[in-house]
Design a protein around this motif. Structure first.
Motif, mmCIF file in Angstrom:
data_model
loop_
_atom_site.group_PDB
_atom_site.id
_atom_site.type_symbol
_atom_site.label_atom_id
_atom_site.label_comp_id
_atom_site.label_asym_id
_atom_site.label_seq_id
_atom_site.Cartn_x
_atom_site.Cartn_y
_atom_site.Cartn_z
ATOM 1 N N ILE A 1 37.106 33.243 42.803
ATOM 2 C CA ILE A 1 37.872 34.357 42.250
ATOM 3 C C ILE A 1 38.692 33.900 41.055
ATOM 4 C CG2 ILE A 1 39.743 35.995 42.729
ATOM 5 C CD1 ILE A 1 38.744 36.159 45.587
ATOM 6 N N GLU B 1 38.363 42.267 42.932
ATOM 7 C CA GLU B 1 39.187 41.986 44.104
ATOM 8 C C GLU B 1 40.597 42.562 43.996
ATOM 9 O OE1 GLU B 1 37.867 40.736 46.659
ATOM 10 O OE2 GLU B 1 35.997 39.941 45.875
ATOM 11 N N GLY B 2 40.946 43.152 42.855
ATOM 12 C CA GLY B 2 42.279 43.725 42.693
ATOM 13 C C GLY B 2 42.976 43.199 41.462
ATOM 14 N N ASP C 1 42.466 41.863 35.946
ATOM 15 C CA ASP C 1 41.872 42.107 37.259
ATOM 16 C C ASP C 1 41.225 40.830 37.784
ATOM 17 O OD1 ASP C 1 42.369 44.867 37.820
ATOM 18 O OD2 ASP C 1 40.990 45.357 36.196
ATOM 19 N N LEU C 2 41.373 40.601 39.070
ATOM 20 C CA LEU C 2 40.727 39.480 39.734
ATOM 21 C C LEU C 2 39.338 39.901 40.199
ATOM 22 C CD1 LEU C 2 43.820 38.333 41.792
ATOM 23 C CD2 LEU C 2 42.775 37.074 39.903
ATOM 24 N N ASP D 1 48.955 42.186 41.671
ATOM 25 C CA ASP D 1 49.075 42.654 43.057
ATOM 26 C C ASP D 1 48.878 41.532 44.063
ATOM 27 O OD1 ASP D 1 49.506 45.250 42.186
ATOM 28 O OD2 ASP D 1 47.383 45.797 42.271
ATOM 29 N N MET D 2 48.182 40.469 43.666
ATOM 30 C CA MET D 2 47.953 39.343 44.576
ATOM 31 C C MET D 2 49.289 38.736 44.986
ATOM 32 S SD MET D 2 46.125 35.691 43.897
ATOM 33 C CE MET D 2 47.720 34.979 43.493
ATOM 34 N N ASN E 1 46.309 32.679 49.130
ATOM 35 C CA ASN E 1 46.231 33.882 48.308
ATOM 36 C C ASN E 1 45.757 35.070 49.141
ATOM 37 O OD1 ASN E 1 46.950 32.366 46.096
ATOM 38 N ND2 ASN E 1 44.865 32.181 45.302
ATOM 39 N N LYS F 1 45.639 41.128 39.212
ATOM 40 C CA LYS F 1 46.314 39.831 39.301
ATOM 41 C C LYS F 1 47.752 39.993 39.772
ATOM 42 C CE LYS F 1 46.172 36.555 36.223
ATOM 43 N NZ LYS F 1 46.147 35.843 34.908
ATOM 44 N N GLU G 1 41.208 43.667 49.372
ATOM 45 C CA GLU G 1 40.359 43.227 50.480
ATOM 46 C C GLU G 1 40.928 43.702 51.818
ATOM 47 O OE1 GLU G 1 38.684 39.034 52.424
ATOM 48 O OE2 GLU G 1 40.407 39.027 51.064
ATOM 49 N N TYR H 1 44.636 39.090 48.711
ATOM 50 C CA TYR H 1 44.256 40.126 47.762
ATOM 51 C C TYR H 1 44.334 41.481 48.474
ATOM 52 C CZ TYR H 1 42.493 35.958 45.498
ATOM 53 O OH TYR H 1 42.394 34.704 44.944
ATOM 54 N N LYS I 1 45.852 37.093 56.532
ATOM 55 C CA LYS I 1 45.760 38.288 55.697
ATOM 56 C C LYS I 1 46.234 39.546 56.432
ATOM 57 C CE LYS I 1 41.678 36.411 53.324
ATOM 58 N NZ LYS I 1 40.236 36.622 52.994
#
Length: 520
Positions: free
Chosen positions: A367, A414-415, A401-402, A419-420, A427, A417, A432, A429, A490
């Protein structure tokens, strides 16, 4: 380079003129709110009248006209007319508060401001706050509030009657045509400068990657103050000679009716709109057989929603775009496997994509930040050199964006950057996590935001909107549901429920508003 390639090209802005010459009697626009239909010949005549109006107000050769309105034919007229005069169209969101609107108006500094009557009050307040702004205001439609419109000049009264051909400006592909503001999730939105080159190349990318046809019909549900209202499918369809259907308001039942009555063949919408359509009482009875494909954009689409569309025989896949580039950058290959449903596809014909970390490309599966390069990229931000350099300065568009790319060349977003978050050194995301939570039958929408934690630094908080009739569940029940679906680090450590998610667009979830209420 040839003189033709490097010199002025007067065809660049002559969209309605060229299309009217090729297919004069074909419907280019349908107004679902009024039932009015406009052929390409009609649209060109309307554009000629509007071009004369703009020239009376000096909106030519780079002059700017701002418009605050819902989707309606007059906004389309302004698009085609600015192409003819060499003017620049700046559509502004009617959802902005007057101080935000005033700041954008001061930045755009239009020579003319066209306002749909319901928004005149906010616009007057905004112009009063915009220091040094002097611009004429024309109201579209008297509407029900005659007291608001009494002191305003009306667009209809000022519009010249002459609809004969006008002299079209000689333009370069590098000349600006649109000022489109970003979503504005942090602070006042930035104004993105979109050139005629960008409009043309995005249209070509869309046509070649998605296979648009001259008989395609689309109900256009994105607002015309965002790139989605123009460049996702509207302008590409006009390029081909297809039909675009607009309406003042979104209603899932009305959208289903339009698809049925008009033979809608292409639909692009945000996930919430696609879900509301499947939940509507008319879903099972609506004839969807004319739909060649449907694209979801503006965030990840739930697997259950995709399957509901697939069960009706509709090819629904996910897309990805942004105001600063395109927005149509990817497409799903023919015969794509359903196990790739979380992907946004592979790069379009004239788009390069890469995943980087620290400026260096990463290995497949890793990622990093998604970067894009294409002739349909914007030129930068209006009067904002620092942000322009940060986003466009490397020669690639830094999306923020990731993403990752798999061994088959499919890209997965993946969302954001920003927001991570990091929980216990790992990490996380949110996209996910949200996707996993959305598999729960009781969950209609979900947003995960980080909150402080003494032990792990940050942990996730799930904010959930329940499906109709569903009962709230406990955090333990949610974590049990996620066991085996997500690594435990997560899993959200907090849970909250809302009656309805706040939105910032046509049912697009306002993540910033959720974060401000439930996050740090």
């Amino acid at each position: 380079m040839s003189e033709f390639a490097s010199g002025p090209q007067d065809w660049v802005g002559a969209w309605s003129e060229k299309r009217a010459a090729l297919t004069p009697d074909r419907d280019g626009l349908v107004d679902a709110t009024t039932g009015e239909r406009y052929t390409y010949a009609d649209l060109d005549r309307r554009a000629n009248r509007t071009a004369r109006l703009l020239r009376e107000y000096g909106v030519e050769d780079g002059g700017r006209v701002a418009v605050v309105s819902r989707n309606r034919p007059e906004v389309v007229d302004l698009f085609f007319a600015t192409g003819k005069t060499g003017g620049v169209l700046a559509p502004l969101s009617h959802r902005l508060a007057p101080p935000e609107l005033g700041e954008l108006l001061a930045r755009v500094d239009p020579g003319l401001l066209v306002v749909e009557t319901p928004f005149l009050g906010d616009v007057r307040e905004a112009t009063a706050e915009a220091e040094g702004l002097e611009t004429a205001v024309l109201a579209v439609e008297a509407g029900d509030d005659d007291s608001v419109a009494e002191s305003s000049q009306t667009y209809a009264d000022e519009l010249p009657a002459d609809d004969s051909s006008v002299e079209t400006a000689t333009l370069s592909p590098e000349d600006p045509h649109l000022l489109l503001h970003t979503g504005g999730s942090t602070g006042t939105p930035k104004e993105t400068v979109v050139t005629h080159r960008g409009v043309v190349w995005n249209s070509l990318n869309t046509i070649t990657a998605w296979g648009l046809r001259d008989d395609d019909v689309t109900p256009m549900v994105f607002p015309m103050f965002h790139t989605g209202g123009w460049n996702v499918v509207t302008v590409p369809l006009w390029h081909m000679g297809g039909t675009v259907v607009v309406a003042r308001e979104f209603d899932p039942g009305e959208l289903l009716r339009v698809i049925d009555d008009e033979g809608g063949s292409v639909l692009v919408a945000v996930p919430a709109v696609l879900r509301m359509m499947t939940d509507h009482e008319d879903w099972d009875e609506t004839d969807l057989s004319t739909l060649r494909f449907v694209k979801s954009g503006g965030g990840p689409c739930r697997q259950s929603v995709m399957e509901t569309w697939w069960d009706r025989g509709v090819d629904l896949s996910q897309g990805y775009g942004l105001t600063e580039c395109g927005p149509n950058n990817f497409a799903m290959p023919e015969g794509w496997p359903r196990e790739k449903a979380d992907a946004v596809g592979t790069p379009a014909m004239h788009v390069d994509a890469r995943i980087v970390e620290g400026g260096e490309p990463v290995e497949p599966g890793d990622i990093g930040e998604l970067q894009l390069r294409s002739p349909h990229a914007a030129d930068g931000y209006l009067d904002n050199p620092e942000e322009t350099e940060a986003t466009f300065g490397s020669g690639w568009v830094a999306t923020g964006d990731l993403a990752r790319v798999d061994e088959d060349g499919y890209y997965y977003v993946e969302g954001r950057k920003k927001d991570m978050f990091v929980s216990g050194g790992e990490n996380v995301y949110p996209a996910e996590v949200e996707d996993a939570i959305a598999d729960h039958d009781a969950v209609a929408e979900c947003v995960v935001v980080p909150v402080p934690d003494d032990q792990w630094g940050q942990v996730g908080k799930a904010v959930v909107e329940l499906t109709a009739g569903a009962e709230a569940f406990s955090l333990d029940a949610l974590r049990s549901f996620l066991d085996g679906r997500l690594a435990r680090f997560k899993h959200p450590q907090h849970l909250a429920f809302v009656d309805e998610m706040p939105t910032s667009g046509p049912e697009k979830i306002d993540r910033q508003a959720v974060t401000e209420r439930f996050g740090e």
